[in-house]
Motif scaffolding. Structure first.
Motif, PDB file in Angstrom:
ATOM      1  N   PHE A 101       0.510   6.978  -9.489  1.00  0.00           N
ATOM      2  CA  PHE A 101       0.403   6.930  -8.043  1.00  0.00           C
ATOM      3  C   PHE A 101       1.176   8.041  -7.337  1.00  0.00           C
ATOM      4  O   PHE A 101       1.196   8.107  -6.125  1.00  0.00           O
ATOM      5  N   TYR A 102       1.824   8.930  -8.111  1.00  0.00           N
ATOM      6  CA  TYR A 102       2.475  10.088  -7.507  1.00  0.00           C
ATOM      7  C   TYR A 102       1.405  11.077  -7.072  1.00  0.00           C
ATOM      8  O   TYR A 102       0.399  11.247  -7.744  1.00  0.00           O
ATOM      9  N   TYR A 103       1.623  11.735  -5.959  1.00  0.00           N
ATOM     10  CA  TYR A 103       0.626  12.708  -5.510  1.00  0.00           C
ATOM     11  C   TYR A 103       1.246  13.668  -4.515  1.00  0.00           C
ATOM     12  O   TYR A 103       2.309  13.419  -3.968  1.00  0.00           O
TER      13      TYR A 103
ATOM     14  N   LYS B 170       0.855  -1.184   0.000  1.00  0.00           N
ATOM     15  CA  LYS B 170       0.000   0.000   0.000  1.00  0.00           C
ATOM     16  C   LYS B 170       0.889   1.232   0.000  1.00  0.00           C
ATOM     17  O   LYS B 170       2.101   1.142   0.246  1.00  0.00           O
ATOM     18  N   ARG B 171       0.290   2.363  -0.285  1.00  0.00           N
ATOM     19  CA  ARG B 171       1.042   3.617  -0.344  1.00  0.00           C
ATOM     20  C   ARG B 171       1.832   3.807   0.947  1.00  0.00           C
ATOM     21  O   ARG B 171       1.329   3.607   2.037  1.00  0.00           O
ATOM     22  N   GLY B 172       3.102   4.158   0.803  1.00  0.00           N
ATOM     23  CA  GLY B 172       3.955   4.393   1.958  1.00  0.00           C
ATOM     24  C   GLY B 172       4.809   3.197   2.347  1.00  0.00           C
ATOM     25  O   GLY B 172       5.768   3.339   3.096  1.00  0.00           O
ATOM     26  N   ASP B 173       4.473   1.988   1.857  1.00  0.00           N
ATOM     27  CA  ASP B 173       5.282   0.812   2.161  1.00  0.00           C
ATOM     28  C   ASP B 173       6.642   0.918   1.474  1.00  0.00           C
ATOM     29  O   ASP B 173       6.738   1.423   0.349  1.00  0.00           O
TER      30      ASP B 173
END
Length: 68
Positions: free
Chosen positions: A43-45, A8-11
């Motif tokens: 998925f960049y934000y 998930k995002r941040g992993d």
């Protein structure tokens, strides 16, 4: 991170390194949603502006381009 592992995002998915005949430190990875390869740029934000996103997108679509 192992191949096929759900993240998930941040992993943390890996670490930048330089091995073999590489010219500079880099990390290779692919993003799949289901069984379909998805452009990781999607998925960049947050930390980049719309102008930066467009520029990165142009660079990412160039043949033999590395975003290291």
């Amino acid at each position: 991170c192992r191949s096929g592992q759900r993240v998930k995002r941040g992993d943390i998915i890996g670490y930048v390194g330089s091995t073999g005949r590489s010219q500079a430190p880099h990390l290779h990875y692919e993003v799949f949603k289901g069984n379909v390869r998805v452009n990781p740029l999607n998925f960049y934000y947050g930390s980049i502006s719309a102008k930066e996103y467009i520029e990165i997108s142009k660079l990412a679509n160039q043949e033999n381009q590395s975003l290291d």
